[in-house]
Design an enzyme around this catalytic site. Structure first.
Site, PDB file in Angstrom:
ATOM      1  N   SER A 176       0.693  -1.321  -0.214  1.00  0.00           N
ATOM      2  CA  SER A 176       0.386   0.279   0.256  1.00  0.00           C
ATOM      3  C   SER A 176       0.686   1.644  -0.472  1.00  0.00           C
ATOM      4  CB  SER A 176      -0.995   0.193   1.338  1.00  0.00           C
ATOM      5  OG  SER A 176      -1.129   1.410   1.794  1.00  0.00           O
ATOM      6  N   CYS A 177       0.463   2.145  -0.361  1.00  0.00           N
ATOM      7  CA  CYS A 177       1.007   2.839  -0.903  1.00  0.00           C
ATOM      8  C   CYS A 177       0.501   4.449  -1.348  1.00  0.00           C
ATOM      9  CB  CYS A 177       2.031   3.388  -1.828  1.00  0.00           C
ATOM     10  SG  CYS A 177       1.673   3.482  -3.628  1.00  0.00           S
ATOM     11  N   PRO A 178       1.014   5.969  -0.541  1.00  0.00           N
ATOM     12  CA  PRO A 178       0.321   6.718   0.080  1.00  0.00           C
ATOM     13  C   PRO A 178      -0.756   7.115  -1.268  1.00  0.00           C
ATOM     14  CG  PRO A 178       2.343   7.405  -0.136  1.00  0.00           C
ATOM     15  CD  PRO A 178       2.201   6.077  -0.513  1.00  0.00           C
TER      16      PRO A 178
END
Lengths: 147, 453
Positions: free
Chosen positions: B8-10
């Site tokens: 999960s990335c921003p």
């Protein structure tokens, strides 16, 4: 939904002129602006640079995927650019980047577009895809790589 | 050997998926069975199930956002950033392969430790989660009720008409009925994840039914969330029966406890407050009218749908039961219109102090306030009660007092601006409007000043 809607033949440059990170982001954004996707270039570039601050989108292996999610974007779009000389993009492996995909996503976007972007991101992790991208010379060949 | 991973990335557009692919490629090369959950902007995909987690050797968390770690209790966690997964997926997988299963006690202690510093921020985060899920219900319900009023303020009483249907959809039988349960449910969800939803929503529904309003709902949400957390910690089942925890033990026990507390502990005082307030107001009849107006204003804005507000409204509605135009009813309606209007004004005056969602909800609040749907103020009051409630109470008190001072009267119990054009519905209309506007401006300016960035 196929990627030719996001990455049209007008959004491709096989010979980027830029030599720095900031310039190449501007140059790629310019391609999208000229194609009528970005309403406020400064605003979008701001969003892209803000994302870069978190950590560089130069993921190494010669690939960079600067991206911004911003209200200045009218519709989801991708531009592709290639630099044979390579550009320092502060990449994770500290090597210059050759292949650039700038991704523009509006504040509100539907899942269909996001899924296409996810699929492209996954493909770029494959060595053979990257090798082919270094050698394509027409838009048709470029699209073929992703099929 | 099976390894799990979450990426999960921003922004959730590219890196989430690159990391997932990198891990999958590396796993293939290393001959490891892997399942990768991606949490990107399309939501979670390829979600890891309890079964996956129970059968896995370890989990790799390649995340730059907050992901729920509680569910991985009991298996080793390799925590890294998305970047690490793209750069060195093999290294991460090797660490996962080498990880030794951790004794259960140790895992729980570790998790507790890492959650401890959240503290205050946590309470606010839980509240905001509830509020953000509630906003669309308030907006949808409020606007549909207002639309129903547009057909005439008593049009909804005729069964089978469109106005009636709109009231069914938007009102207490529809969107408005879900408002407090959703608030309470998602506060509890934020605290205790999925198991919190059931006791939270049921607690919220009971709160609405016993007339405890949104303040009761907030209480129910926190109570439900922490009840589940406590139950999870205290109840120890033998390994073979652990599967019963999420499907049977937690939902039944937590909902039972919640419901009993709401009905027997909270229900009594709420009714007592309502009765006492009503009796007190009746005693005030005949005293200084302007003071009475101010008190009604304070009450209308205090808990919006709770026992204090209901007492004021019931008191006002009783004064027109004989069909006579009433000054008290006029003050009640004016004071009930002010909270959403004042909040809407403050979202315009102090734009940068509100989130984008709140500013959007602020636009709807104009319409809701104008329609005498005081509930339009609830999401704002729930999110920041200490600043919002006093501001709107002062605005409403001033409006209530002015309405009484100008001897404005009202002959109907509801309707907001929709009743204003009806002949003889409102006495001293111009000054009635002035009363509403003055209270709105004072409340709005006050809130815009008090509100923090």
């Amino acid at each position: 939904m196929d990627m030719t809607k996001l990455l049209t033949d007008k959004r491709v440059s096989f010979d980027l002129k830029s030599t720095t990170k900031n310039d190449v982001i501007s140059e790629l954004t310019g391609i999208l602006t000229n194609d009528g996707v970005i309403s406020d270039e400064g605003e979008f570039i701001g969003a892209v640079l803000k994302r870069e601050e978190e950590f560089s989108t130069g993921i190494g292996m010669g690939v960079a995927i600067p991206h911004g999610k911003n209200k200045a974007v009218k519709e989801p779009a991708i531009a592709f650019g290639r630099s044979s000389a390579g550009i320092d993009f502060e990449s994770m492996d500290e090597l210059p980047a050759h292949l650039f995909f700038i991704i523009a996503v509006p504040e509100k976007s539907d899942d269909v577009h996001l899924k296409v972007l996810a699929e492209i991101s996954r493909k770029l992790m494959h060595q053979d895809v990257r090798d082919k991208l270094m050698n394509v010379s027409t838009y048709e060949e470029l699209i073929e790589v992703f099929k | 050997m099976k390894i799990l991973a979450v990426t999960s990335c921003p922004t959730g557009i590219a890196h989430t998926y690159m990391a997932a692919e990198a891990l999958q490629l590396a796993a293939k090369e290393m001959n490891i069975d892997i399942k990768v959950e991606t949490q990107g902007s399309v939501g979670a995909e390829n979600v890891l199930t309890d079964e996956d987690i129970n059968s896995a050797h370890a989990v790799v968390l390649a995340v730059d956002t907050n992901v729920d770690k509680a569910r991985f209790q009991g298996i080793p966690m390799i925590e890294a950033s998305v970047k690490d997964a793209i750069k060195d997926a093999k290294g991460l997988l090797q660490r996962a392969v080498d990880a030794k299963p951790v004794a259960k006690e140790n895992v729980e202690q570790k998790v507790e430790k890492s959650e401890a510093p959240k503290g205050k921020q946590g309470v606010y985060k839980h509240l905001m989660t509830g509020v953000s899920f509630m906003i669309p219900f308030v907006v949808a319900g409020g606007i549909l009720i207002a639309l129903s009023f547009a057909f005439g303020i008593t049009a909804f009483q005729t069964e089978g008409t469109l106005a009636w249907a709109l009231m069914q959809i938007g009102g207490g039988t529809g969107a408005f009925g879900l408002m407090v349960p959703i608030l309470a449910g998602y506060i509890a969800f934020s605290i205790a994840d999925r198991p919190g939803l059931v006791p939270g929503m049921v607690g919220g529904l009971i709160s609405a039914n016993i007339g405890a309003g949104f303040l009761g709902g907030i209480l129910a949400g926190f109570l439900a969330g922490y009840t589940v957390v406590l139950l999870k910690k205290t109840i120890k089942l033998p390994k073979s029966m652990e599967g019963l925890m999420p499907v049977l033990v937690l939902p039944v026990l937590s909902t039972l406890i919640m419901g009993l507390i709401m009905i027997f502990v909270l229900g009594g005082p709420v009714k007592a407050v309502n009765d006492a307030m009503l009796a007190w107001l009746e005693g005030l009849q005949g005293t200084n009218a302007v003071l009475l107006g101010a008190i009604i204003g304070l009450m209308m804005a205090f808990d919006m749908g709770g026992p204090v507000n209901k007492a004021a409204y019931t008191f006002g509605a009783a004064t027109i039961s004989a069909g006579q135009p009433s000054m008290v009813m006029a003050a009640v309606m004016a004071a009930g219109m002010v909270p959403p209007l004042a909040i809407a004004l403050s979202t315009v005056l102090a734009k940068n102090k509100y989130t984008v969602d709140e500013r959007e909800a602020g636009k709807a609040a104009w319409a809701l306030g104008a329609s005498f749907i005081t509930e339009g103020a609830i999401p704002f009051a729930a999110a920041d009660p200490i600043r919002v409630i006093p501001s709107i109470m002062i605005g409403s008190a001033i409006t209530g007092a002015l309405s009484m001072f100008f001897k404005a009267t009202l002959a109907v119990p509801h309707g907001g601006v929709f009743v204003l054009p009806i002949p003889n519905a409102v006495g001293n209309l111009p000054m009635y409007l002035v009363s509403i506007i003055v209270g709105t401006v004072i409340g709005g300016v006050l809130l815009a000043t008090l509100k923090k960035r």
